[in-house]
Design a protein around this motif. Structure first.
Motif, PDB file in Angstrom:
ATOM      1  N   LEU A 130       0.967  -1.149  -0.029  1.00 46.04           N
ATOM      2  CA  LEU A 130      -0.028   0.012   0.157  1.00 46.04           C
ATOM      3  C   LEU A 130       0.841   1.133  -0.029  1.00 46.04           C
ATOM      4  O   LEU A 130       0.744   2.197  -0.924  1.00 46.04           O
ATOM      5  CB  LEU A 130      -0.996   0.030   1.186  1.00 46.04           C
ATOM      6  CG  LEU A 130      -2.149   1.076   1.292  1.00 46.04           C
ATOM      7  CD1 LEU A 130      -3.142   0.676  -0.013  1.00 46.04           C
ATOM      8  CD2 LEU A 130      -2.770   0.942   2.642  1.00 46.04           C
ATOM      9  N   TYR A 131       1.679   1.415   0.850  1.00 49.66           N
ATOM     10  CA  TYR A 131       2.554   2.528   0.915  1.00 49.66           C
ATOM     11  C   TYR A 131       3.655   2.645  -0.005  1.00 49.66           C
ATOM     12  O   TYR A 131       3.920   3.892  -0.509  1.00 49.66           O
ATOM     13  CB  TYR A 131       3.278   2.841   2.569  1.00 49.66           C
ATOM     14  CG  TYR A 131       4.588   2.099   2.640  1.00 49.66           C
ATOM     15  CD1 TYR A 131       5.879   2.642   2.151  1.00 49.66           C
ATOM     16  CD2 TYR A 131       4.740   1.025   3.425  1.00 49.66           C
ATOM     17  CE1 TYR A 131       6.807   2.274   2.462  1.00 49.66           C
ATOM     18  CE2 TYR A 131       5.843   0.537   3.588  1.00 49.66           C
ATOM     19  CZ  TYR A 131       7.192   0.937   3.106  1.00 49.66           C
ATOM     20  OH  TYR A 131       8.469   0.410   3.304  1.00 49.66           O
ATOM     21  N   LEU A 132       4.163   1.300  -0.622  1.00 51.27           N
ATOM     22  CA  LEU A 132       5.181   1.740  -1.720  1.00 51.27           C
ATOM     23  C   LEU A 132       4.353   1.972  -3.012  1.00 51.27           C
ATOM     24  O   LEU A 132       5.042   2.644  -3.796  1.00 51.27           O
ATOM     25  CB  LEU A 132       5.820   0.260  -1.946  1.00 51.27           C
ATOM     26  CG  LEU A 132       6.948  -0.059  -0.970  1.00 51.27           C
ATOM     27  CD1 LEU A 132       7.484  -1.760  -1.524  1.00 51.27           C
ATOM     28  CD2 LEU A 132       8.001   0.787  -1.032  1.00 51.27           C
ATOM     29  N   GLY A 133       3.078   1.814  -2.990  1.00 50.49           N
ATOM     30  CA  GLY A 133       2.162   2.052  -4.313  1.00 50.49           C
ATOM     31  C   GLY A 133       2.053   3.617  -4.053  1.00 50.49           C
ATOM     32  O   GLY A 133       1.566   4.012  -5.397  1.00 50.49           O
ATOM     33  N   ALA A 134       2.228   4.364  -3.218  1.00 46.33           N
ATOM     34  CA  ALA A 134       1.885   5.639  -3.106  1.00 46.33           C
ATOM     35  C   ALA A 134       3.309   6.361  -4.094  1.00 46.33           C
ATOM     36  O   ALA A 134       2.896   7.631  -4.326  1.00 46.33           O
ATOM     37  CB  ALA A 134       2.012   6.198  -1.605  1.00 46.33           C
ATOM     38  N   GLY A 135       4.488   5.753  -4.283  1.00 46.30           N
ATOM     39  CA  GLY A 135       5.421   6.292  -5.022  1.00 46.30           C
ATOM     40  C   GLY A 135       5.979   7.439  -4.410  1.00 46.30           C
ATOM     41  O   GLY A 135       6.351   8.380  -4.935  1.00 46.30           O
ATOM     42  N   LEU A 136       6.282   7.448  -3.123  1.00 43.77           N
ATOM     43  CA  LEU A 136       6.579   8.894  -2.319  1.00 43.77           C
ATOM     44  C   LEU A 136       7.991   8.569  -1.811  1.00 43.77           C
ATOM     45  O   LEU A 136       8.494   9.320  -1.042  1.00 43.77           O
ATOM     46  CB  LEU A 136       5.563   9.449  -1.289  1.00 43.77           C
ATOM     47  CG  LEU A 136       4.242   9.994  -1.953  1.00 43.77           C
ATOM     48  CD1 LEU A 136       3.566  10.096  -0.997  1.00 43.77           C
ATOM     49  CD2 LEU A 136       4.454  11.194  -2.814  1.00 43.77           C
ATOM     50  N   GLY A 137       8.451   7.341  -2.007  1.00 46.06           N
ATOM     51  CA  GLY A 137       9.938   7.084  -1.412  1.00 46.06           C
ATOM     52  C   GLY A 137      10.069   5.847  -0.793  1.00 46.06           C
ATOM     53  O   GLY A 137       9.126   5.418  -0.085  1.00 46.06           O
ATOM     54  N   ALA A 138      10.913   5.216  -0.921  1.00 44.08           N
ATOM     55  CA  ALA A 138      11.121   4.022   0.106  1.00 44.08           C
ATOM     56  C   ALA A 138      11.532   4.098   1.661  1.00 44.08           C
ATOM     57  O   ALA A 138      11.897   5.244   1.812  1.00 44.08           O
ATOM     58  CB  ALA A 138      12.243   2.902  -0.433  1.00 44.08           C
ATOM     59  N   GLY A 139      11.367   3.159   2.308  1.00 46.44           N
ATOM     60  CA  GLY A 139      11.677   3.259   3.776  1.00 46.44           C
ATOM     61  C   GLY A 139      13.224   3.183   3.941  1.00 46.44           C
ATOM     62  O   GLY A 139      13.903   2.885   3.070  1.00 46.44           O
ATOM     63  N   PRO A 140      13.586   3.838   4.898  1.00 48.53           N
ATOM     64  CA  PRO A 140      15.053   3.880   5.400  1.00 48.53           C
ATOM     65  C   PRO A 140      15.976   2.570   5.144  1.00 48.53           C
ATOM     66  O   PRO A 140      16.958   2.828   4.865  1.00 48.53           O
ATOM     67  CB  PRO A 140      15.034   4.510   6.943  1.00 48.53           C
ATOM     68  CG  PRO A 140      13.669   5.006   6.962  1.00 48.53           C
ATOM     69  CD  PRO A 140      12.768   4.230   6.271  1.00 48.53           C
ATOM     70  N   ARG A 141      15.544   1.471   5.669  1.00 46.38           N
ATOM     71  CA  ARG A 141      16.025   0.370   5.548  1.00 46.38           C
ATOM     72  C   ARG A 141      16.112  -0.191   4.171  1.00 46.38           C
ATOM     73  O   ARG A 141      17.326  -0.666   3.547  1.00 46.38           O
ATOM     74  CB  ARG A 141      15.400  -0.994   6.497  1.00 46.38           C
ATOM     75  CG  ARG A 141      15.558  -0.382   7.914  1.00 46.38           C
ATOM     76  CD  ARG A 141      14.182  -1.045   8.742  1.00 46.38           C
ATOM     77  NE  ARG A 141      14.019  -0.543   9.870  1.00 46.38           N
ATOM     78  CZ  ARG A 141      13.827   0.520  10.462  1.00 46.38           C
ATOM     79  NH1 ARG A 141      13.388   1.392   9.353  1.00 46.38           N
ATOM     80  NH2 ARG A 141      13.930   0.826  11.617  1.00 46.38           N
ATOM     81  N   ASP A 142      15.198   0.103   3.270  1.00 46.51           N
ATOM     82  CA  ASP A 142      15.416  -0.304   1.856  1.00 46.51           C
ATOM     83  C   ASP A 142      16.439   0.558   1.224  1.00 46.51           C
ATOM     84  O   ASP A 142      16.969   0.022   0.402  1.00 46.51           O
ATOM     85  CB  ASP A 142      13.892  -0.437   1.251  1.00 46.51           C
ATOM     86  CG  ASP A 142      13.003  -1.213   1.592  1.00 46.51           C
ATOM     87  OD1 ASP A 142      13.258  -2.471   2.052  1.00 46.51           O
ATOM     88  OD2 ASP A 142      11.650  -0.936   1.801  1.00 46.51           O
ATOM     89  N   GLY A 143      16.163   1.935   1.636  1.00 49.50           N
ATOM     90  CA  GLY A 143      17.216   2.449   0.880  1.00 49.50           C
ATOM     91  C   GLY A 143      18.672   2.255   1.295  1.00 49.50           C
ATOM     92  O   GLY A 143      19.608   2.255   0.543  1.00 49.50           O
ATOM     93  N   LEU A 144      18.961   1.931   2.524  1.00 52.79           N
ATOM     94  CA  LEU A 144      20.308   1.423   2.935  1.00 52.79           C
ATOM     95  C   LEU A 144      20.728   0.130   2.216  1.00 52.79           C
ATOM     96  O   LEU A 144      21.878   0.314   1.831  1.00 52.79           O
ATOM     97  CB  LEU A 144      20.368   0.963   4.345  1.00 52.79           C
ATOM     98  CG  LEU A 144      21.392   0.402   4.964  1.00 52.79           C
ATOM     99  CD1 LEU A 144      22.814   1.451   4.879  1.00 52.79           C
ATOM    100  CD2 LEU A 144      21.181   0.060   6.494  1.00 52.79           C
ATOM    101  N   MET A 145      19.912  -0.660   2.013  1.00 50.50           N
ATOM    102  CA  MET A 145      20.259  -2.149   1.029  1.00 50.50           C
ATOM    103  C   MET A 145      20.546  -1.361  -0.411  1.00 50.50           C
ATOM    104  O   MET A 145      21.560  -1.985  -0.767  1.00 50.50           O
ATOM    105  CB  MET A 145      18.994  -2.971   0.933  1.00 50.50           C
ATOM    106  CG  MET A 145      19.211  -4.124   0.257  1.00 50.50           C
ATOM    107  SD  MET A 145      17.619  -4.857  -0.188  1.00 50.50           S
ATOM    108  CE  MET A 145      16.788  -3.762  -1.179  1.00 50.50           C
ATOM    109  N   THR A 146      19.612  -0.838  -0.938  1.00 48.74           N
ATOM    110  CA  THR A 146      19.549  -0.273  -2.290  1.00 48.74           C
ATOM    111  C   THR A 146      21.230   0.543  -2.574  1.00 48.74           C
ATOM    112  O   THR A 146      21.906   0.198  -3.524  1.00 48.74           O
ATOM    113  CB  THR A 146      18.637   0.480  -3.032  1.00 48.74           C
ATOM    114  OG1 THR A 146      18.547   1.737  -2.265  1.00 48.74           O
ATOM    115  CG2 THR A 146      17.398  -0.481  -3.050  1.00 48.74           C
ATOM    116  N   GLY A 147      21.441   1.363  -1.577  1.00 46.57           N
ATOM    117  CA  GLY A 147      22.752   2.028  -1.531  1.00 46.57           C
ATOM    118  C   GLY A 147      23.857   1.115  -1.574  1.00 46.57           C
ATOM    119  O   GLY A 147      24.908   1.476  -2.359  1.00 46.57           O
ATOM    120  N   LEU A 148      24.072   0.225  -0.648  1.00 47.33           N
ATOM    121  CA  LEU A 148      25.124  -0.777  -0.515  1.00 47.33           C
ATOM    122  C   LEU A 148      25.121  -1.587  -1.817  1.00 47.33           C
ATOM    123  O   LEU A 148      26.379  -1.955  -2.067  1.00 47.33           O
ATOM    124  CB  LEU A 148      24.911  -1.724   0.876  1.00 47.33           C
ATOM    125  CG  LEU A 148      25.022  -0.855   2.047  1.00 47.33           C
ATOM    126  CD1 LEU A 148      24.842  -1.978   3.365  1.00 47.33           C
ATOM    127  CD2 LEU A 148      26.665  -0.284   2.317  1.00 47.33           C
TER     128      LEU A 148
END
Length: 211
Positions: A126-144
């Motif tokens: 539901l919240y990912l479908g809003a398209g307003l940005g990933a959560g902090p932990r998901d961003g850490l993963m994609t950045g690494l």
């Protein structure tokens, strides 16, 4: 219902984000009240809470803040939804823990945990479908992943194992629920994404401006 969830209007996206984060926090609370283990990050927050005496929700917010600081050297840019995730999930988790009783019998524990896992998976879609940005932990993963060039599964597994070990040493509950989360959250979230017709690759998150 589905047409409403897929509307592009910003007000609908914001409502979707808020409801999704609320459900996410309540899902975490249900899994914690099941007392048979939780997600690695929640084990970490639970252990930190038991060690410091700070509420579980506040520990979740503090962990999110630290994770967001790690975004800086990784050159990750947060969206509005990223900050909302960091601030609101912990608050909603504390609210859920205040009203949801501790499950006692094994059947009740398993049922409470399963309900939390289902709700959390739906909330994620539901919240990912809003398209307003990933959560902090998901961003850490994609950045690494981007920085190291290592596969997603290796980075994600390394992060999850690290936080669950630290959480366990701090007193967090690790059990069958932790394993169930590890194996179940991905497939369940995928089902929810399809049910809500969310196409993550087509989204253009609302990013915060560069300083």
């Amino acid at each position: 219902m589905r047409r409403f969830l897929h509307a592009e209007h910003l007000a609908v996206r914001l409502l979707r984000l808020l409801v999704g984060l609320a459900f996410f926090g309540f899902g975490i609370a249900l899994m914690i009240r099941g007392n048979i283990g939780a997600s690695p990050w929640d084990v970490f927050a639970q252990g930190l809470s038991r060690t410091t005496g700070i509420s579980f929700g506040l520990c979740t917010i503090l962990i999110s803040a630290v994770v967001l600081l790690l975004w800086i050297p990784l050159k990750q840019r947060p969206g509005f939804g990223t900050l909302a995730n960091a601030l609101l999930v912990g608050l909603f988790a504390d609210l859920g823990l205040a009203f949801i009783p501790q499950a006692q019998l094994l059947v009740a524990q398993a049922g409470t945990f399963a309900a939390g896992l289902l709700l959390l998976s739906f909330a994620t879609a539901l919240y990912l479908g809003a398209g307003l940005g990933a959560g902090p932990r998901d961003g850490l993963m994609t950045g690494l992943v981007r920085l190291t060039g290592k596969p997603v599964w290796l980075i994600r597994t390394g992060i999850e194992l690290s936080v669950v070990v630290v959480g366990f040493l701090l007193g967090g509950v690790v059990g069958a629920g932790t394993a169930a989360f590890a194996f179940g959250v991905g497939p369940l979230t995928q089902v929810m994404l399809r049910w809500l017709r969310v196409e993550l690759h087509d989204q253009k998150p609302a990013l915060l401006p560069r300083p």
